[in-house]
Design a protein around this motif. Structure first.
Motif, PDB file in Angstrom:
ATOM      1  N   GLN A 157       0.829  -1.203   0.000  1.00  0.00           N
ATOM      2  CA  GLN A 157       0.000   0.000   0.000  1.00  0.00           C
ATOM      3  C   GLN A 157       0.867   1.257   0.000  1.00  0.00           C
ATOM      4  N   GLN A 158       1.913   1.250   0.821  1.00  0.00           N
ATOM      5  CA  GLN A 158       2.790   2.421   0.894  1.00  0.00           C
ATOM      6  C   GLN A 158       3.550   2.621  -0.412  1.00  0.00           C
ATOM      7  N   GLU A 159       4.033   1.523  -0.999  1.00  0.00           N
ATOM      8  CA  GLU A 159       4.769   1.632  -2.261  1.00  0.00           C
ATOM      9  C   GLU A 159       3.866   2.135  -3.393  1.00  0.00           C
ATOM     10  N   ALA A 160       2.627   1.668  -3.411  1.00  0.00           N
ATOM     11  CA  ALA A 160       1.686   2.130  -4.434  1.00  0.00           C
ATOM     12  C   ALA A 160       1.385   3.606  -4.258  1.00  0.00           C
ATOM     13  N   ALA A 161       1.198   4.020  -2.995  1.00  0.00           N
ATOM     14  CA  ALA A 161       0.933   5.434  -2.729  1.00  0.00           C
ATOM     15  C   ALA A 161       2.140   6.292  -3.124  1.00  0.00           C
ATOM     16  N   ASP A 162       3.344   5.797  -2.804  1.00  0.00           N
ATOM     17  CA  ASP A 162       4.561   6.544  -3.156  1.00  0.00           C
ATOM     18  C   ASP A 162       4.711   6.664  -4.669  1.00  0.00           C
ATOM     19  N   ALA A 163       4.411   5.564  -5.384  1.00  0.00           N
ATOM     20  CA  ALA A 163       4.534   5.595  -6.847  1.00  0.00           C
ATOM     21  C   ALA A 163       3.549   6.583  -7.453  1.00  0.00           C
ATOM     22  N   ASN A 164       2.312   6.553  -6.954  1.00  0.00           N
ATOM     23  CA  ASN A 164       1.316   7.504  -7.449  1.00  0.00           C
ATOM     24  C   ASN A 164       1.696   8.934  -7.107  1.00  0.00           C
ATOM     25  N   ARG A 165       2.241   9.111  -5.892  1.00  0.00           N
ATOM     26  CA  ARG A 165       2.639  10.448  -5.465  1.00  0.00           C
ATOM     27  C   ARG A 165       3.760  10.994  -6.335  1.00  0.00           C
ATOM     28  N   SER A 166       4.673  10.126  -6.747  1.00  0.00           N
ATOM     29  CA  SER A 166       5.790  10.594  -7.576  1.00  0.00           C
ATOM     30  C   SER A 166       5.305  11.108  -8.924  1.00  0.00           C
ATOM     31  N   ASP A 167       4.168  10.567  -9.389  1.00  0.00           N
ATOM     32  CA  ASP A 167       3.625  11.016 -10.673  1.00  0.00           C
ATOM     33  C   ASP A 167       3.177  12.476 -10.613  1.00  0.00           C
ATOM     34  N   VAL A 168       2.634  12.874  -9.455  1.00  0.00           N
ATOM     35  CA  VAL A 168       2.178  14.262  -9.313  1.00  0.00           C
ATOM     36  C   VAL A 168       3.184  15.115  -8.548  1.00  0.00           C
ATOM     37  N   GLY A 169       4.108  14.443  -7.855  1.00  0.00           N
ATOM     38  CA  GLY A 169       5.065  15.181  -7.030  1.00  0.00           C
ATOM     39  C   GLY A 169       5.950  16.116  -7.825  1.00  0.00           C
ATOM     40  N   SER A 170       6.401  15.679  -9.004  1.00  0.00           N
ATOM     41  CA  SER A 170       7.285  16.528  -9.805  1.00  0.00           C
ATOM     42  C   SER A 170       6.557  17.786 -10.243  1.00  0.00           C
ATOM     43  N   PHE A 171       5.272  17.639 -10.622  1.00  0.00           N
ATOM     44  CA  PHE A 171       4.490  18.806 -11.011  1.00  0.00           C
ATOM     45  C   PHE A 171       4.322  19.766  -9.834  1.00  0.00           C
ATOM     46  N   LEU A 172       4.014  19.218  -8.649  1.00  0.00           N
ATOM     47  CA  LEU A 172       3.825  20.062  -7.478  1.00  0.00           C
ATOM     48  C   LEU A 172       5.119  20.765  -7.093  1.00  0.00           C
ATOM     49  N   ASP A 173       6.252  20.075  -7.233  1.00  0.00           N
ATOM     50  CA  ASP A 173       7.539  20.691  -6.906  1.00  0.00           C
ATOM     51  C   ASP A 173       7.852  21.843  -7.850  1.00  0.00           C
ATOM     52  N   VAL A 174       7.611  21.624  -9.135  1.00  0.00           N
ATOM     53  CA  VAL A 174       7.855  22.695 -10.107  1.00  0.00           C
ATOM     54  C   VAL A 174       6.994  23.906  -9.777  1.00  0.00           C
ATOM     55  N   MET A 175       5.718  23.657  -9.478  1.00  0.00           N
ATOM     56  CA  MET A 175       4.809  24.751  -9.150  1.00  0.00           C
ATOM     57  C   MET A 175       5.257  25.466  -7.880  1.00  0.00           C
ATOM     58  N   LYS A 176       5.654  24.690  -6.881  1.00  0.00           N
ATOM     59  CA  LYS A 176       6.057  25.297  -5.611  1.00  0.00           C
ATOM     60  C   LYS A 176       7.284  26.182  -5.776  1.00  0.00           C
ATOM     61  N   TYR A 177       8.328  25.643  -6.426  1.00  0.00           N
ATOM     62  CA  TYR A 177       9.559  26.411  -6.528  1.00  0.00           C
ATOM     63  C   TYR A 177       9.408  27.598  -7.475  1.00  0.00           C
ATOM     64  N   ALA A 178       8.546  27.465  -8.481  1.00  0.00           N
ATOM     65  CA  ALA A 178       8.284  28.606  -9.361  1.00  0.00           C
ATOM     66  C   ALA A 178       7.612  29.732  -8.577  1.00  0.00           C
ATOM     67  N   MET A 179       6.603  29.382  -7.764  1.00  0.00           N
ATOM     68  CA  MET A 179       5.910  30.403  -6.981  1.00  0.00           C
ATOM     69  C   MET A 179       6.828  30.997  -5.925  1.00  0.00           C
ATOM     70  N   LEU A 180       7.680  30.180  -5.322  1.00  0.00           N
ATOM     71  CA  LEU A 180       8.628  30.711  -4.342  1.00  0.00           C
ATOM     72  C   LEU A 180       9.636  31.643  -5.011  1.00  0.00           C
ATOM     73  N   GLY A 181       9.970  31.337  -6.271  1.00  0.00           N
ATOM     74  CA  GLY A 181      10.862  32.224  -7.015  1.00  0.00           C
ATOM     75  C   GLY A 181      10.255  33.606  -7.181  1.00  0.00           C
ATOM     76  N   PHE A 182       8.962  33.661  -7.507  1.00  0.00           N
ATOM     77  CA  PHE A 182       8.298  34.954  -7.642  1.00  0.00           C
ATOM     78  C   PHE A 182       8.159  35.639  -6.289  1.00  0.00           C
ATOM     79  N   ALA A 183       7.994  34.846  -5.225  1.00  0.00           N
ATOM     80  CA  ALA A 183       7.971  35.443  -3.884  1.00  0.00           C
ATOM     81  C   ALA A 183       9.333  36.064  -3.565  1.00  0.00           C
ATOM     82  N   GLY A 184      10.402  35.397  -4.005  1.00  0.00           N
ATOM     83  CA  GLY A 184      11.745  35.958  -3.815  1.00  0.00           C
ATOM     84  C   GLY A 184      11.911  37.280  -4.538  1.00  0.00           C
ATOM     85  N   ILE A 185      11.329  37.386  -5.740  1.00  0.00           N
ATOM     86  CA  ILE A 185      11.388  38.654  -6.481  1.00  0.00           C
ATOM     87  C   ILE A 185      10.661  39.738  -5.697  1.00  0.00           C
ATOM     88  N   ALA A 186       9.513  39.379  -5.114  1.00  0.00           N
ATOM     89  CA  ALA A 186       8.760  40.351  -4.316  1.00  0.00           C
ATOM     90  C   ALA A 186       9.572  40.789  -3.096  1.00  0.00           C
TER      91      ALA A 186
END
Length: 860
Positions: free
Chosen positions: A251-280
């Motif tokens: 169950q944990q491995e399946a959840a981790d695998a599914n999470r990795s599919d969306v995790g990269s997208f969430l990381d890109v979104m997070k660091y992009a938004m933090l980058g704009f916060a840094g500009i502010a």
């Protein structure tokens, strides 16, 4: 303690003047905390969903895992296991129960109005059979589970969004055909569903519709006996199955695998938004520096008296820094609270566009407010350090002078020299980036150039202010007569202050200009390449990456006025070059007419020959990397098929953007080495109209696909507009994120003007006494604001054009060779900056106009 009391009293005495600086800290901290809370909440939502929907152990086909890694099954049918596997797994030690499940995302579901009921935010449409495992995350709240081929069950979120009710018909489109069924029930998620549309059939219908075969399942859900852990159960099931094409996950491995599919997208979104916060934050630094610099200048006599009464330099310095700490704490505390509110607002916004996020999952980790507080306080103290140090240098004799300290001429020259050196070094780096022959090397130069030129313009800003403000004054202000000349002189009175205020606005506008140049150049380059290379009249594809189902293709092929269709499939292979190295690559399998539908320049051989028997082409980048020449033989192993020996008949130029690096092969060649059930479906199709019948063919193709809303027919004009719209949407998102930095910069202009009005209270009173009307006074302050805003806009737009031009030269290495400056956008931004200046001056000008003349003259 005395220093603390003094700092607190000064802070409270000037709380109005500190307010906008506190707002700048608040906004920046809120953006950081809001981003972290929002992404943490999304992670929590997906974690709960994946954990709730995963069985103790899941057994799936290994080919399904391979298909997932390569972007999904392009046959339109997921990998599957024979039903006999259930009996084998059931015999394993520790197994309490096992059930077969069917699930596929290669479907489209439409309602009675032929409208796609899938997620509108990129979330998938999932079809499968209703199982006991689904009760982990869902419960039937209306009607009942499907009991035959004419019934289907839908999730409650989809039913609500598309106004579906029990008895309504849904048509499910899959590669095996279309199936129409009435809604028999509605199932509600007990955890948050982030936006996927889910439909359920009975098991037999699921197998027939989604797999095209009975007696097979995409995966097995295995439940453990009481006291048996998931890891132990996985080991026992693996032992029972033995070696084979199986993928087992706890169950944990399946959840981790599914999470990795969306995790990269969430990381890109997070660091992009933090980058704009840094500009502010960076822009906010200028606001805070200006605020404390002006407050220190206005309190020169006060600080001089403190020094005369025995205060040391360190105590004065510490007093100003403590005020900064108080400002940082207040702004940060409010920012953390606002950040949580911002996260909730973002969740509501995402829900409005189809991604449902529940506030029940709102996640505020202790690190988020801690980080917000630290950032807010540290940035504020760092920004206030230079003004605090300057305050510490005020001598006791300053108590005998008027407020304000003379500028340090030597430090001004040092600043100018440093600024010129930084700007020159940054300009040289940008030139090196533009002339670089390698994208990786050029990107490094570009990054260095951007940083150095930005720092250089910030440092040299006061020197530039003297010249540019005079030019702007001659063009913009002189028409307003004496009031305009006074506004110009006020802007020139303190070049350092004007430079810092303009620099805050410069940063945001520089990024806007740079991205505008890059976006326009990308569109112009892609459009030019499409004109040169695409020979097909029409392009047919789905908007979500779904393959073209056979029934849709059959409808297309019946359309009149079409000269030819071209099929295009993507085939995953392992290819061994003559140098012995093996790579996993994709082959573009197409009809020979593709050579005319997409014109490709060759550096060796003839492209038409690549569509011959057992022939292929390779890109020149691959050929150089592996030393491949025309006539060489490649060993190509097809996934799920046999190994072929294909002769290289052509080497295509990779100096393109469309199909860059593609290796072409005839579909008939692929069919000889790949079983029919493993042959991918068309990902895209091309069509050419009969001479003079383009309009009729366009209409006929659209009519043919009327029953299949997931596909779109585009002529070249449509395709170009779609490309332009996609880039435009991306730029609009970036501009929206940059808006925070621009808002903070506007607050900087407001604060500078407000403090400047206070600083010039006596002067304003004298001007009013000698005849300056309130209207003229307000106009003078507004014009001063406008010229400062235009000064910042000139710096930002000039800097952004330089960055964008260098970036485009790097894109030219990737086939995007046309530089296009969006002059209308640049002009609009420049003019809009004048309105920003007018807006920023509204409150300061109003307050100045309400001053009592006698009280203003009496002000010390």
């Amino acid at each position: 303690m005395t220093v603390l009391k003094t700092s607190t009293r000064n802070f409270l005495a000037h709380k109005g003047r500190m307010a906008l600086s506190a707002v700048a800290v608040l906004l920046s901290v809120a953006f950081v905390c809001g981003t972290l809370v929002f992404t943490d909440t999304m992670n929590t939502t997906f974690d709960k969903l994946f954990a709730a929907s995963s069985a103790d152990v899941t057994v799936s086909a290994k080919e399904a895992e391979d298909a997932s890694e390569s972007g999904g099954s392009q046959t339109g049918r997921p990998g599957s296991l024979p039903a006999s596997t259930i009996g084998t797994v059931r015999k394993a030690e520790g197994v309490r129960s096992v059930e077969g499940a069917v699930s596929s995302m290669s479907v489209t579901v439409v309602d009675e109005a032929n409208k796609d009921v899938g997620g509108s935010n990129g979330a998938p449409t999932i079809a499968g059979n209703w199982t006991r495992n689904d009760l982990r995350s869902m419960r039937i709240t209306s009607g009942h589970a499907p009991r035959g081929p004419t019934e289907v069950m839908v999730d409650a979120d989809t039913a609500e969004k598309h106004h579906l009710a029990i008895g309504d018909e849904l048509r499910t489109i899959a590669v095996t055909g279309d199936v129409t069924a009435k809604i028999s029930g509605v199932a509600t998620f007990t955890v948050t569903n982030p936006g996927a549309a889910v439909v359920f059939f009975d098991t037999a219908t699921s197998q027939r519709v989604l797999l095209g075969a009975t007696g097979r399942f995409t995966h097995l859900n295995v439940t453990a006996d009481q006291g048996v852990g998931d890891t132990r159960l996985k080991q026992d099931v693996a032992a029972a199955l033995g070696a084979g094409p199986y993928q087992l996950r706890t169950q944990q491995e399946a959840a981790d695998a599914n999470r990795s599919d969306v995790g990269s997208f969430l990381d890109v979104m997070k660091y992009a938004m933090l980058g704009f916060a840094g500009i502010a934050f960076l822009v906010g630094i200028f606001l805070i520096v200006n605020t404390f610099s002006m407050l220190v200048a206005q309190r020169t006599r006060e600080i001089g008296l403190m020094r005369a009464l025995g205060s040391s330099r360190k105590q004065v310095n510490r007093s100003v820094l403590l005020e900064a700490v108080l400002l940082g704490i207040i702004g940060s505390v409010a920012g953390v609270a606002a950040g949580v509110g911002l996260a909730v607002g973002l969740m509501k916004l995402m829900s409005s566009i189809g991604m449902d996020l529940s506030t029940d999952d709102l996640t505020v980790k202790w690190t988020t407010p801690a980080l917000g507080m630290v950032l807010g306080v540290v940035v504020t103290v760092v920004a206030a350090y230079v003004p605090a140090r300057r305050a510490g240098k005020i001598s006791p004799m300053a108590a005998l002078r008027d407020a304000g300290t003379p500028a340090d001429g030597r430090s001004g020259w040092v600043r100018a020299v440093i600024g010129l050196v930084l700007t020159g070094a940054g300009g040289a780096a940008l030139l090196l980036a533009a002339s670089s022959g390698k994208a990786s090397e050029g990107s490094l130069y570009l990054g260095v150039g951007v940083v150095l030129t930005l720092l250089g313009f910030v440092v040299i800003g006061p020197l530039l202010a003297g010249g540019l403000v005079r030019v702007l004054g001659a063009v913009v202000l002189r028409m307003f007569g004496p009031v305009g000349r006074m506004a110009e002189r006020n802007a020139l009175r303190n070049p350092r202050r004007t430079g810092a205020t303009g620099a805050a606005l410069m940063i945001g506008l520089a990024l806007v200009a740079c991205l505008s140049v890059v976006g326009s150049s990308m569109v112009a380059s892609a459009t030019d390449e499409l004109d040169r290379s695409v020979g097909a009249d029409f392009i047919i594809q789905s908007g979500n990456g779904q393959p073209i189902v056979p029934q849709a293709q059959a409808a297309l092929e019946k359309a009149p006025d079409i000269a030819h269709f071209t099929e295009y499939k993507w085939v995953e292979v392992r290819m061994t070059a003559p140098d012995g190295r093996t790579d996993r690559v994709g082959l573009a399998a197409a009809d020979p007419t593709y050579a005319t539908d997409l014109r490709r320049e060759t550096v060796g051989g003839e492209l038409t020959a690549a569509y011959g028997k057992d022939a292929m082409s390779v890109g020149d980048d691959y050929a150089k990397r592996h030393g491949v020449e025309v006539g060489d033989e490649m060993a190509v192993t097809f996934d799920g098929g046999r190994t072929a020996k294909l002769k290289v008949a052509a080497i295509t130029s990779d100096d393109v953007n469309v199909d860059k690096g593609a290796m072409y092969v005839n579909i008939t060649t692929v069919e000889r080495y790949l079983p029919a059930d493993k042959l991918p479906k068309n990902m895209i199709m091309f069509a050419a109209a009969e001479d003079g019948k383009e309009k009729q063919a366009y209409t006929a193709l659209k009519d043919a696909l009327a029953a299949y809303p997931q596909y779109k027919v585009q002529n070249q004009t449509d395709f170009k507009q779609d490309l332009k719209d996609q880039i435009g949407q991306l730029l609009n998102i970036v501009y929206g994120l940059l808006a925070l930095a621009i808002i903070v910069a506007v607050l900087g202009v407001v604060n500078t003007l407000a403090l400047s009005v206070v600083e010039r209270t006596r002067e304003i009173g004298l001007l009013r006494a000698i005849g300056l009307s309130r209207r003229q006074l307000r106009r003078m302050i507004r014009l001063e604001s406008v010229v400062i805003a235009l000064f910042g806009a000139l710096l930002g737009l000039g800097l952004g054009l330089g960055w964008g031009t260098s970036a485009q030269k790097l894109l030219a290495l990737e086939g995007l060779g046309i530089l296009e400056i969006p002059w209308p956008t640049i002009a609009t931004v420049f003019v809009a900056s004048a309105f920003v200046g007018l807006f920023a001056a509204l409150v300061p000008a109003f307050r100045a106009g309400r001053m009592n003349v006698l009280n203003a003259i009496a002000t010390e």
